[in-house]
Design a protein around this motif. Structure first.
Motif, PDB file in Angstrom:
ATOM      1  N   ILE A 307       0.840  -1.210   0.000  1.00 39.48           N
ATOM      2  CA  ILE A 307       0.000   0.000   0.000  1.00 39.48           C
ATOM      3  C   ILE A 307       0.873   1.257   0.000  1.00 39.48           C
ATOM      4  CG2 ILE A 307      -1.613   1.365   1.396  1.00 39.48           C
ATOM      5  CD1 ILE A 307      -2.872  -1.293   2.292  1.00 39.48           C
ATOM      6  N   PHE A 308       1.897   1.262   0.832  1.00 44.38           N
ATOM      7  CA  PHE A 308       2.805   2.413   0.859  1.00 44.38           C
ATOM      8  C   PHE A 308       3.510   2.591  -0.487  1.00 44.38           C
ATOM      9  CE2 PHE A 308       2.616   2.284   5.564  1.00 44.38           C
ATOM     10  CZ  PHE A 308       2.457   3.653   5.787  1.00 44.38           C
ATOM     11  N   GLY A 309       3.891   1.462  -1.106  1.00 41.36           N
ATOM     12  CA  GLY A 309       4.561   1.526  -2.403  1.00 41.36           C
ATOM     13  C   GLY A 309       3.683   2.138  -3.475  1.00 41.36           C
ATOM     14  N   ILE A 310       2.409   1.721  -3.541  1.00 37.96           N
ATOM     15  CA  ILE A 310       1.495   2.249  -4.562  1.00 37.96           C
ATOM     16  C   ILE A 310       1.162   3.713  -4.278  1.00 37.96           C
ATOM     17  CG2 ILE A 310      -0.848   2.055  -5.498  1.00 37.96           C
ATOM     18  CD1 ILE A 310      -0.579  -0.971  -5.242  1.00 37.96           C
ATOM     19  N   CYS A 311       0.965   4.047  -3.008  1.00 42.07           N
ATOM     20  CA  CYS A 311       0.724   5.461  -2.655  1.00 42.07           C
ATOM     21  C   CYS A 311       1.915   6.329  -3.064  1.00 42.07           C
ATOM     22  CB  CYS A 311       0.463   5.601  -1.158  1.00 42.07           C
ATOM     23  SG  CYS A 311      -1.141   4.965  -0.618  1.00 42.07           S
ATOM     24  N   PHE A 312       3.122   5.805  -2.848  1.00 47.33           N
ATOM     25  CA  PHE A 312       4.322   6.549  -3.243  1.00 47.33           C
ATOM     26  C   PHE A 312       4.361   6.750  -4.754  1.00 47.33           C
ATOM     27  CE2 PHE A 312       8.725   6.382  -4.790  1.00 47.33           C
ATOM     28  CZ  PHE A 312       9.222   7.536  -4.194  1.00 47.33           C
ATOM     29  N   ILE A 385      -5.176  -4.217  -3.318  1.00 52.54           N
ATOM     30  CA  ILE A 385      -4.301  -3.234  -2.682  1.00 52.54           C
ATOM     31  C   ILE A 385      -4.361  -1.900  -3.432  1.00 52.54           C
ATOM     32  CG2 ILE A 385      -1.873  -2.679  -2.213  1.00 52.54           C
ATOM     33  CD1 ILE A 385      -1.448  -5.703  -1.765  1.00 52.54           C
ATOM     34  N   THR A 386      -4.448  -1.977  -4.751  1.00 56.71           N
ATOM     35  CA  THR A 386      -4.533  -0.766  -5.566  1.00 56.71           C
ATOM     36  C   THR A 386      -5.794   0.018  -5.261  1.00 56.71           C
ATOM     37  OG1 THR A 386      -3.266  -1.807  -7.355  1.00 56.71           O
ATOM     38  CG2 THR A 386      -4.579   0.131  -7.927  1.00 56.71           C
ATOM     39  N   LEU A 410      -2.596   6.842 -15.313  1.00 56.24           N
ATOM     40  CA  LEU A 410      -1.296   6.434 -15.861  1.00 56.24           C
ATOM     41  C   LEU A 410      -0.539   5.569 -14.859  1.00 56.24           C
ATOM     42  CD1 LEU A 410       1.031   6.769 -17.996  1.00 56.24           C
ATOM     43  CD2 LEU A 410       1.792   8.712 -16.618  1.00 56.24           C
ATOM     44  N   ALA A 411      -0.538   5.991 -13.588  1.00 53.29           N
ATOM     45  CA  ALA A 411       0.182   5.235 -12.562  1.00 53.29           C
ATOM     46  C   ALA A 411      -0.367   3.819 -12.431  1.00 53.29           C
ATOM     47  CB  ALA A 411       0.094   5.972 -11.226  1.00 53.29           C
ATOM     48  N   PHE A 412      -1.691   3.673 -12.360  1.00 55.15           N
ATOM     49  CA  PHE A 412      -2.286   2.347 -12.190  1.00 55.15           C
ATOM     50  C   PHE A 412      -2.074   1.468 -13.427  1.00 55.15           C
ATOM     51  CE2 PHE A 412      -5.408   4.307  -8.983  1.00 55.15           C
ATOM     52  CZ  PHE A 412      -4.538   4.027  -7.947  1.00 55.15           C
ATOM     53  N   VAL A 413      -2.175   2.047 -14.618  1.00 54.47           N
ATOM     54  CA  VAL A 413      -1.949   1.272 -15.845  1.00 54.47           C
ATOM     55  C   VAL A 413      -0.508   0.779 -15.900  1.00 54.47           C
ATOM     56  CG1 VAL A 413      -1.794   1.424 -18.363  1.00 54.47           C
ATOM     57  CG2 VAL A 413      -3.782   2.359 -17.184  1.00 54.47           C
ATOM     58  N   LEU A 414       0.441   1.642 -15.545  1.00 53.37           N
ATOM     59  CA  LEU A 414       1.849   1.249 -15.572  1.00 53.37           C
ATOM     60  C   LEU A 414       2.162   0.197 -14.515  1.00 53.37           C
ATOM     61  CD1 LEU A 414       3.677   4.671 -16.150  1.00 53.37           C
ATOM     62  CD2 LEU A 414       3.334   2.815 -17.783  1.00 53.37           C
TER      63      LEU A 414
END
Length: 470
Positions: A307-312, A385-386, A410-414
Protein backbone atom coordinates in the motif's frame (compact mmCIF):
# COMPACT_ATOMS: atom_id res chain seq x y z
CA UNK A 1 29.25 53.17 -38.13
CA UNK A 2 28.80 49.87 -36.28
CA UNK A 3 28.79 49.88 -32.46
CA UNK A 4 29.46 46.57 -30.73
CA UNK A 5 28.88 46.00 -27.03
CA UNK A 6 29.72 42.59 -25.57
CA UNK A 7 28.28 41.18 -22.35
CA UNK A 8 29.99 37.82 -21.81
CA UNK A 9 31.45 38.91 -18.47
CA UNK A 10 28.83 41.46 -17.57
CA UNK A 11 29.76 44.39 -15.35
CA UNK A 12 27.05 47.03 -14.87
CA UNK A 13 29.53 49.93 -14.95
CA UNK A 14 31.11 48.71 -18.18
CA UNK A 15 27.69 48.21 -19.75
CA UNK A 16 26.61 51.67 -18.68
CA UNK A 17 29.77 53.23 -20.11
CA UNK A 18 29.58 51.46 -23.46
CA UNK A 19 25.85 51.94 -24.10
CA UNK A 20 26.09 55.55 -22.92
CA UNK A 21 28.84 56.04 -25.51
CA UNK A 22 26.51 54.77 -28.24
CA UNK A 23 23.74 57.08 -26.98
CA UNK A 24 26.08 60.10 -27.02
CA UNK A 25 27.22 59.30 -30.55
CA UNK A 26 23.65 58.98 -31.77
CA UNK A 27 22.65 62.18 -30.01
CA UNK A 28 25.44 64.04 -31.85
CA UNK A 29 24.35 62.52 -35.15
CA UNK A 30 20.73 63.54 -34.55
CA UNK A 31 21.73 67.10 -33.60
CA UNK A 32 23.93 67.48 -36.70
CA UNK A 33 21.24 66.00 -38.91
CA UNK A 34 18.58 68.38 -37.56
CA UNK A 35 20.71 71.46 -38.23
CA UNK A 36 21.57 70.34 -41.75
CA UNK A 37 17.94 69.39 -42.45
CA UNK A 38 16.78 72.79 -41.22
CA UNK A 39 19.21 74.52 -43.61
CA UNK A 40 18.07 72.46 -46.60
CA UNK A 41 14.36 73.03 -45.90
CA UNK A 42 14.83 76.80 -45.45
CA UNK A 43 16.59 77.02 -48.82
CA UNK A 44 14.15 74.79 -50.73
CA UNK A 45 10.66 75.37 -49.38
CA UNK A 46 8.88 75.12 -52.74
CA UNK A 47 10.57 72.07 -54.31
CA UNK A 48 11.59 70.24 -51.15
CA UNK A 49 10.62 66.70 -52.21
CA UNK A 50 12.51 67.01 -55.51
CA UNK A 51 15.65 68.43 -53.96
CA UNK A 52 18.67 66.13 -54.24
CA UNK A 53 20.11 67.22 -50.91
CA UNK A 54 16.82 66.50 -49.13
CA UNK A 55 16.57 63.05 -50.75
CA UNK A 56 20.16 62.36 -49.71
CA UNK A 57 19.48 63.41 -46.10
CA UNK A 58 16.36 61.26 -45.98
CA UNK A 59 18.38 58.23 -47.12
CA UNK A 60 21.14 59.01 -44.61
CA UNK A 61 18.62 59.22 -41.75
CA UNK A 62 17.14 55.89 -42.80
CA UNK A 63 20.62 54.29 -42.90
CA UNK A 64 21.39 55.58 -39.42
CA UNK A 65 18.13 54.16 -38.08
CA UNK A 66 16.18 57.27 -37.11
CA UNK A 67 13.07 59.00 -38.46
CA UNK A 68 12.22 62.68 -38.86
CA UNK A 69 9.02 64.72 -38.99
CA UNK A 70 8.51 68.31 -40.13
CA UNK A 71 5.61 70.51 -38.96
CA UNK A 72 4.82 73.92 -40.48
CA UNK A 73 2.49 76.19 -38.46
CA UNK A 74 1.31 73.14 -36.53
CA UNK A 75 0.46 71.20 -39.71
CA UNK A 76 2.31 68.13 -40.88
CA UNK A 77 4.60 68.89 -43.83
CA UNK A 78 6.74 65.76 -44.05
CA UNK A 79 6.70 62.36 -42.39
CA UNK A 80 9.66 60.02 -43.13
CA UNK A 81 8.27 56.79 -41.69
CA UNK A 82 4.66 55.68 -41.24
CA UNK A 83 5.60 53.52 -38.22
CA UNK A 84 5.35 56.65 -36.09
CA UNK A 85 2.02 58.33 -35.34
CA UNK A 86 2.89 62.00 -35.98
CA UNK A 87 0.11 63.42 -33.80
CA UNK A 88 1.41 61.49 -30.77
CA UNK A 89 4.94 62.73 -31.48
CA UNK A 90 3.80 66.37 -31.55
CA UNK A 91 2.13 65.96 -28.15
CA UNK A 92 5.28 64.41 -26.64
CA UNK A 93 7.55 67.14 -28.04
CA UNK A 94 5.32 69.87 -26.58
CA UNK A 95 5.87 68.32 -23.12
CA UNK A 96 9.66 68.50 -23.80
CA UNK A 97 10.34 64.82 -23.16
CA UNK A 98 13.62 63.48 -24.65
CA UNK A 99 12.48 59.89 -24.14
CA UNK A 100 8.90 58.67 -24.39
CA UNK A 101 6.67 55.77 -25.42
CA UNK A 102 4.35 55.87 -28.40
CA UNK A 103 1.90 53.16 -29.36
CA UNK A 104 4.50 50.84 -30.90
CA UNK A 105 7.87 51.64 -29.28
CA UNK A 106 10.02 53.69 -26.92
CA UNK A 107 11.80 56.58 -28.66
CA UNK A 108 14.71 58.95 -28.06
CA UNK A 109 13.88 62.37 -29.51
CA UNK A 110 15.42 65.71 -30.42
CA UNK A 111 13.81 68.76 -31.99
CA UNK A 112 14.58 72.25 -33.19
CA UNK A 113 12.62 75.12 -34.74
CA UNK A 114 13.05 77.56 -37.60
CA UNK A 115 10.36 80.22 -37.72
CA UNK A 116 7.02 78.41 -37.74
CA UNK A 117 8.62 75.10 -38.60
CA UNK A 118 9.26 72.30 -36.09
CA UNK A 119 11.84 69.60 -36.92
CA UNK A 120 11.79 66.36 -34.93
CA UNK A 121 14.10 63.33 -35.06
CA UNK A 122 13.20 60.01 -33.47
CA UNK A 123 15.40 57.01 -32.71
CA UNK A 124 13.58 53.82 -31.58
CA UNK A 125 15.14 52.21 -28.52
CA UNK A 126 12.76 49.27 -28.08
CA UNK A 127 9.67 48.13 -29.95
CA UNK A 128 6.68 47.33 -27.77
CA UNK A 129 3.75 45.98 -29.76
CA UNK A 130 0.52 45.00 -28.07
CA UNK A 131 0.27 41.94 -30.30
CA UNK A 132 3.36 40.01 -31.40
CA UNK A 133 3.82 37.58 -34.29
CA UNK A 134 6.58 36.44 -36.66
CA UNK A 135 6.87 39.98 -38.06
CA UNK A 136 6.17 42.13 -34.99
CA UNK A 137 8.61 41.32 -32.19
CA UNK A 138 9.26 43.30 -29.02
CA UNK A 139 13.03 43.83 -28.93
CA UNK A 140 15.74 46.42 -28.34
CA UNK A 141 17.18 48.31 -31.29
CA UNK A 142 20.21 46.32 -32.48
CA UNK A 143 22.17 49.56 -32.95
CA UNK A 144 22.70 49.64 -29.18
CA UNK A 145 23.48 45.91 -28.77
CA UNK A 146 21.54 45.84 -25.50
CA UNK A 147 20.91 42.29 -24.20
CA UNK A 148 17.41 41.36 -25.30
CA UNK A 149 16.69 39.90 -21.85
CA UNK A 150 17.19 43.32 -20.22
CA UNK A 151 14.20 45.06 -18.66
CA UNK A 152 13.55 48.69 -19.62
CA UNK A 153 12.54 51.05 -16.82
CA UNK A 154 11.70 54.76 -16.59
CA UNK A 155 12.73 54.93 -12.93
CA UNK A 156 16.13 54.53 -11.28
CA UNK A 157 16.88 51.96 -8.58
CA UNK A 158 19.79 50.06 -7.05
CA UNK A 159 19.10 47.13 -9.40
CA UNK A 160 19.36 49.16 -12.62
CA UNK A 161 21.96 51.11 -14.61
CA UNK A 162 20.90 54.60 -15.72
CA UNK A 163 21.45 56.56 -18.94
CA UNK A 164 21.36 60.33 -19.51
CA UNK A 165 21.48 62.85 -22.36
CA UNK A 166 24.08 65.61 -22.94
CA UNK A 167 22.31 67.84 -20.41
CA UNK A 168 22.59 65.06 -17.82
CA UNK A 169 18.83 64.61 -17.91
CA UNK A 170 17.72 61.07 -17.02
CA UNK A 171 16.45 59.12 -20.03
CA UNK A 172 15.90 55.50 -18.99
CA UNK A 173 17.32 52.64 -16.93
CA UNK A 174 18.03 48.98 -17.66
CA UNK A 175 17.83 45.98 -15.39
CA UNK A 176 20.43 43.67 -16.91
CA UNK A 177 20.08 39.87 -17.09
CA UNK A 178 21.85 37.88 -14.39
CA UNK A 179 24.11 35.98 -16.77
CA UNK A 180 24.69 38.50 -19.51
CA UNK A 181 23.11 38.79 -22.90
CA UNK A 182 23.86 35.23 -23.95
CA UNK A 183 24.13 36.52 -27.50
CA UNK A 184 27.83 35.63 -27.65
CA UNK A 185 27.76 31.93 -26.77
CA UNK A 186 31.08 30.12 -26.40
CA UNK A 187 32.17 28.06 -29.43
CA UNK A 188 30.43 24.72 -29.89
CA UNK A 189 33.78 22.91 -29.86
CA UNK A 190 34.57 24.22 -26.38
CA UNK A 191 31.20 22.99 -25.09
CA UNK A 192 31.73 19.54 -26.65
CA UNK A 193 35.19 19.26 -25.07
CA UNK A 194 33.73 20.24 -21.71
CA UNK A 195 30.94 17.62 -21.96
CA UNK A 196 33.45 14.92 -22.93
CA UNK A 197 35.65 15.82 -19.97
CA UNK A 198 32.60 15.77 -17.67
CA UNK A 199 31.64 12.28 -18.89
CA UNK A 200 35.23 11.09 -18.35
CA UNK A 201 35.21 12.53 -14.82
CA UNK A 202 31.92 10.78 -13.97
CA UNK A 203 33.21 7.49 -15.43
CA UNK A 204 36.46 7.76 -13.44
CA UNK A 205 34.56 8.55 -10.27
CA UNK A 206 32.23 5.58 -10.79
CA UNK A 207 35.13 3.15 -11.48
CA UNK A 208 36.92 4.41 -8.39
CA UNK A 209 33.74 3.92 -6.39
CA UNK A 210 33.41 0.32 -7.58
CA UNK A 211 36.92 -0.40 -6.30
CA UNK A 212 36.09 1.19 -2.93
CA UNK A 213 32.81 -0.77 -2.82
CA UNK A 214 34.85 -3.97 -2.43
CA UNK A 215 35.57 -2.78 1.10
CA UNK A 216 32.06 -1.42 1.77
CA UNK A 217 28.51 -2.67 1.63
CA UNK A 218 27.13 -2.19 -1.91
CA UNK A 219 24.13 -0.20 -0.71
CA UNK A 220 26.35 2.04 1.43
CA UNK A 221 28.51 2.76 -1.61
CA UNK A 222 25.44 3.70 -3.66
CA UNK A 223 24.25 6.10 -0.98
CA UNK A 224 27.67 7.76 -0.72
CA UNK A 225 27.97 7.97 -4.50
CA UNK A 226 24.50 9.51 -4.88
CA UNK A 227 25.17 11.95 -2.02
CA UNK A 228 28.37 13.18 -3.66
CA UNK A 229 26.63 13.70 -7.01
CA UNK A 230 23.76 15.58 -5.35
CA UNK A 231 26.24 17.71 -3.37
CA UNK A 232 28.15 18.62 -6.56
CA UNK A 233 24.89 19.49 -8.31
CA UNK A 234 23.76 21.75 -5.46
CA UNK A 235 27.17 23.44 -5.53
CA UNK A 236 26.80 23.93 -9.29
CA UNK A 237 23.37 25.56 -8.89
CA UNK A 238 24.45 27.91 -6.08
CA UNK A 239 27.70 29.10 -7.69
CA UNK A 240 26.61 28.82 -11.35
CA UNK A 241 29.44 26.40 -12.07
CA UNK A 242 30.75 25.80 -14.67
CA UNK A 243 30.49 29.29 -16.18
CA UNK A 244 30.76 27.99 -19.71
CA UNK A 245 27.44 26.18 -19.34
CA UNK A 246 25.66 28.93 -17.43
CA UNK A 247 26.59 31.43 -20.13
CA UNK A 248 24.35 29.56 -22.60
CA UNK A 249 20.84 30.68 -23.49
CA UNK A 250 19.60 27.29 -22.29
CA UNK A 251 20.43 28.40 -18.73
CA UNK A 252 18.72 31.79 -19.03
CA UNK A 253 15.73 32.23 -16.64
CA UNK A 254 14.12 34.41 -19.33
CA UNK A 255 12.81 31.29 -21.09
CA UNK A 256 11.83 29.19 -18.07
CA UNK A 257 12.06 29.42 -14.29
CA UNK A 258 9.86 28.06 -11.51
CA UNK A 259 12.09 27.72 -8.43
CA UNK A 260 15.65 28.00 -7.15
CA UNK A 261 16.42 24.43 -8.16
CA UNK A 262 14.65 24.79 -11.51
CA UNK A 263 15.93 28.26 -12.33
CA UNK A 264 16.24 27.62 -16.07
CA UNK A 265 15.51 25.03 -18.72
CA UNK A 266 19.15 23.94 -18.61
CA UNK A 267 18.98 23.40 -14.84
CA UNK A 268 15.79 21.38 -15.31
CA UNK A 269 17.42 19.23 -18.02
CA UNK A 270 20.56 18.55 -15.95
CA UNK A 271 18.53 17.77 -12.81
CA UNK A 272 16.25 15.36 -14.65
CA UNK A 273 19.20 13.64 -16.31
CA UNK A 274 20.91 13.16 -12.92
CA UNK A 275 17.70 11.83 -11.36
CA UNK A 276 17.22 9.40 -14.27
CA UNK A 277 20.83 8.22 -13.97
CA UNK A 278 20.60 7.67 -10.20
CA UNK A 279 17.26 5.85 -10.44
CA UNK A 280 18.66 3.61 -13.18
CA UNK A 281 21.76 2.93 -11.08
CA UNK A 282 19.78 2.15 -7.92
CA UNK A 283 17.30 -0.07 -9.78
CA UNK A 284 20.17 -2.22 -11.08
CA UNK A 285 22.52 -2.33 -8.10
CA UNK A 286 20.47 -1.83 -4.94
CA UNK A 287 20.21 -5.08 -2.93
CA UNK A 288 17.11 -5.60 -0.78
CA UNK A 289 17.25 -9.36 -0.10
CA UNK A 290 17.25 -8.88 3.67
CA UNK A 291 14.22 -6.58 3.54
CA UNK A 292 12.32 -9.06 1.34
CA UNK A 293 13.14 -11.92 3.69
CA UNK A 294 11.95 -9.96 6.70
CA UNK A 295 8.67 -8.80 5.11
CA UNK A 296 7.81 -12.21 3.67
CA UNK A 297 7.55 -13.64 7.19
CA UNK A 298 4.40 -11.57 7.87
CA UNK A 299 1.67 -11.18 5.23
CA UNK A 300 0.33 -8.02 6.90
CA UNK A 301 3.72 -6.37 6.51
CA UNK A 302 3.59 -7.38 2.84
CA UNK A 303 0.20 -5.69 2.37
CA UNK A 304 1.22 -2.56 4.29
CA UNK A 305 4.46 -2.20 2.32
CA UNK A 306 2.52 -2.71 -0.94
CA UNK A 307 0.00 0.00 0.00
CA UNK A 308 2.81 2.41 0.86
CA UNK A 309 4.56 1.53 -2.40
CA UNK A 310 1.49 2.25 -4.56
CA UNK A 311 0.72 5.46 -2.65
CA UNK A 312 4.32 6.55 -3.24
CA UNK A 313 3.98 5.80 -6.97
CA UNK A 314 0.82 7.88 -7.33
CA UNK A 315 2.26 10.76 -5.29
CA UNK A 316 5.35 10.64 -7.50
CA UNK A 317 3.04 10.77 -10.53
CA UNK A 318 1.41 13.87 -9.04
CA UNK A 319 4.83 15.48 -8.61
CA UNK A 320 5.70 14.76 -12.26
CA UNK A 321 2.36 16.23 -13.33
CA UNK A 322 3.17 19.35 -11.28
CA UNK A 323 6.61 19.65 -12.90
CA UNK A 324 5.11 19.32 -16.39
CA UNK A 325 2.53 21.95 -15.52
CA UNK A 326 5.30 24.34 -14.45
CA UNK A 327 7.39 23.55 -17.53
CA UNK A 328 4.56 24.52 -19.90
CA UNK A 329 2.88 27.33 -17.95
CA UNK A 330 5.96 29.06 -16.46
CA UNK A 331 7.90 29.33 -19.72
CA UNK A 332 7.95 31.27 -22.97
CA UNK A 333 8.65 28.05 -24.88
CA UNK A 334 6.30 26.92 -27.64
CA UNK A 335 4.61 23.52 -27.20
CA UNK A 336 2.27 23.95 -30.16
CA UNK A 337 2.95 20.59 -31.83
CA UNK A 338 0.18 21.25 -34.35
CA UNK A 339 2.47 23.83 -35.96
CA UNK A 340 6.05 22.56 -36.15
CA UNK A 341 7.27 25.93 -37.45
CA UNK A 342 6.63 27.44 -34.01
CA UNK A 343 8.88 24.85 -32.32
CA UNK A 344 12.58 25.51 -31.70
CA UNK A 345 15.56 24.01 -29.89
CA UNK A 346 14.02 24.91 -26.51
CA UNK A 347 10.91 22.93 -27.46
CA UNK A 348 13.14 19.94 -28.30
CA UNK A 349 14.93 20.13 -24.94
CA UNK A 350 11.54 20.37 -23.22
CA UNK A 351 10.35 17.19 -24.94
CA UNK A 352 13.57 15.45 -23.85
CA UNK A 353 12.82 16.53 -20.26
CA UNK A 354 9.30 15.13 -20.51
CA UNK A 355 10.68 11.85 -21.88
CA UNK A 356 13.28 11.54 -19.11
CA UNK A 357 10.69 12.31 -16.42
CA UNK A 358 8.34 9.61 -17.69
CA UNK A 359 11.19 7.12 -18.15
CA UNK A 360 12.33 7.78 -14.56
CA UNK A 361 8.74 7.32 -13.39
CA UNK A 362 8.54 3.93 -15.08
CA UNK A 363 11.88 2.80 -13.62
CA UNK A 364 10.58 3.58 -10.12
CA UNK A 365 7.34 1.71 -10.81
CA UNK A 366 9.22 -1.27 -12.26
CA UNK A 367 11.52 -1.49 -9.22
CA UNK A 368 8.60 -1.38 -6.78
CA UNK A 369 6.54 -3.90 -8.78
CA UNK A 370 9.57 -6.20 -9.01
CA UNK A 371 9.65 -5.99 -5.22
CA UNK A 372 5.94 -6.97 -5.15
CA UNK A 373 6.55 -9.99 -7.40
CA UNK A 374 9.36 -11.24 -5.15
CA UNK A 375 6.96 -11.00 -2.20
CA UNK A 376 4.58 -13.30 -4.14
CA UNK A 377 1.72 -10.80 -4.36
CA UNK A 378 -0.91 -12.17 -6.76
CA UNK A 379 -2.77 -10.12 -9.37
CA UNK A 380 -5.98 -10.24 -7.29
CA UNK A 381 -4.14 -9.05 -4.20
CA UNK A 382 -2.47 -6.29 -6.27
CA UNK A 383 -5.84 -5.07 -7.59
CA UNK A 384 -7.31 -5.10 -4.06
CA UNK A 385 -4.30 -3.23 -2.68
CA UNK A 386 -4.53 -0.77 -5.57
CA UNK A 387 -8.20 -0.02 -4.79
CA UNK A 388 -7.40 0.49 -1.10
CA UNK A 389 -4.51 2.75 -2.06
CA UNK A 390 -6.78 4.71 -4.42
CA UNK A 391 -9.15 5.42 -1.55
CA UNK A 392 -6.29 6.57 0.67
CA UNK A 393 -4.94 8.77 -2.11
CA UNK A 394 -8.35 10.38 -2.68
CA UNK A 395 -8.54 11.28 1.00
CA UNK A 396 -5.01 12.71 1.02
CA UNK A 397 -5.22 14.63 -2.24
CA UNK A 398 -8.85 15.79 -2.41
CA UNK A 399 -7.79 19.43 -1.97
CA UNK A 400 -4.51 19.30 -3.92
CA UNK A 401 -4.20 20.37 -7.53
CA UNK A 402 -0.95 18.68 -8.53
CA UNK A 403 -2.57 15.44 -9.65
CA UNK A 404 -5.57 14.58 -11.83
CA UNK A 405 -7.45 11.59 -13.21
CA UNK A 406 -5.02 11.25 -16.14
CA UNK A 407 -2.02 11.02 -13.82
CA UNK A 408 -3.54 8.53 -11.41
CA UNK A 409 -4.78 6.43 -14.35
CA UNK A 410 -1.30 6.43 -15.86
CA UNK A 411 0.18 5.24 -12.56
CA UNK A 412 -2.29 2.35 -12.19
CA UNK A 413 -1.95 1.27 -15.85
CA UNK A 414 1.85 1.25 -15.57
CA UNK A 415 1.67 -0.74 -12.33
CA UNK A 416 -0.44 -3.44 -14.00
CA UNK A 417 1.71 -3.46 -17.15
CA UNK A 418 4.92 -3.76 -15.15
CA UNK A 419 3.39 -6.54 -13.04
CA UNK A 420 2.42 -8.48 -16.18
CA UNK A 421 5.90 -8.00 -17.72
CA UNK A 422 7.62 -9.15 -14.52
CA UNK A 423 5.33 -12.14 -14.03
CA UNK A 424 5.82 -13.29 -17.61
CA UNK A 425 9.58 -12.64 -17.40
CA UNK A 426 9.37 -10.46 -20.49
CA UNK A 427 12.53 -8.47 -21.06
CA UNK A 428 12.08 -4.70 -21.04
CA UNK A 429 13.57 -4.41 -24.54
CA UNK A 430 11.02 -6.86 -25.93
CA UNK A 431 9.54 -5.09 -28.97
CA UNK A 432 5.86 -5.52 -28.08
CA UNK A 433 6.26 -4.49 -24.43
CA UNK A 434 8.47 -1.55 -25.31
CA UNK A 435 6.09 -0.33 -28.04
CA UNK A 436 3.09 -0.58 -25.71
CA UNK A 437 4.84 1.49 -23.03
CA UNK A 438 5.85 4.10 -25.60
CA UNK A 439 2.23 4.36 -26.76
CA UNK A 440 1.04 4.89 -23.18
CA UNK A 441 3.64 7.61 -22.56
CA UNK A 442 2.84 9.25 -25.91
CA UNK A 443 -0.89 9.36 -25.19
CA UNK A 444 -0.32 10.80 -21.70
CA UNK A 445 2.18 13.39 -22.96
CA UNK A 446 -0.17 14.48 -25.75
CA UNK A 447 -3.06 14.97 -23.30
CA UNK A 448 -0.90 16.90 -20.81
CA UNK A 449 0.68 19.15 -23.43
CA UNK A 450 -2.67 19.85 -25.12
CA UNK A 451 -4.44 20.71 -21.86
CA UNK A 452 -1.74 22.86 -20.29
CA UNK A 453 -0.93 24.56 -23.59
CA UNK A 454 -4.60 25.58 -23.84
CA UNK A 455 -4.45 26.89 -20.26
CA UNK A 456 -1.32 28.87 -21.14
CA UNK A 457 -3.00 30.30 -24.25
CA UNK A 458 -6.04 31.41 -22.24
CA UNK A 459 -3.77 33.10 -19.67
CA UNK A 460 -1.91 34.91 -22.45
CA UNK A 461 -5.18 36.11 -23.96
CA UNK A 462 -6.31 37.45 -20.59
CA UNK A 463 -3.04 39.38 -20.27
CA UNK A 464 -3.42 40.66 -23.84
CA UNK A 465 -6.98 41.78 -23.16
CA UNK A 466 -5.83 43.66 -20.08
CA UNK A 467 -3.11 45.43 -22.10
CA UNK A 468 -5.56 46.40 -24.84
CA UNK A 469 -8.05 47.63 -22.26
CA UNK A 470 -5.39 49.96 -20.83
Amino acid sequence: MQYNVHFNDIEPKDVQKKVQSVLDSKEKEMTTFLEYLKTIVDKNETNLFLNDDFIKERKEANDKGFYFIIFDCGDLKYWSNSMVAFDDVDDSVITKKPFFKLKNAWYLSQNTTSGDKLFITLLPLKTEYVIQNNFLVNEFNHIFNIPQESILSTTQSSETVSFHDFDDKFLFALKLPLNGSNTNDPPTGVIIIYLISLICFISFFYKLGKIISNYLNGNVFLLIYASVIIFLRVYSIIYKFPKILYSQRLFDPHYYASSTILNSLGDFLVNVFIVFYLILLFSKRWKNDKIESYLSTNKYLVYVSAIFGICFIVELGGLINYLLYGLIINSSISFNVSNIFELNSFSLFSFIIIGLLLASFYLVIDSIVKFFVRLNISIKQLILITLISAGAILLINHSKQWWDINTISLAFVLILCSYYIRKKNIHFLNYSAFLFLVLIFSAYSAMIIYRYNNTKEKNNRVILAEKIDK
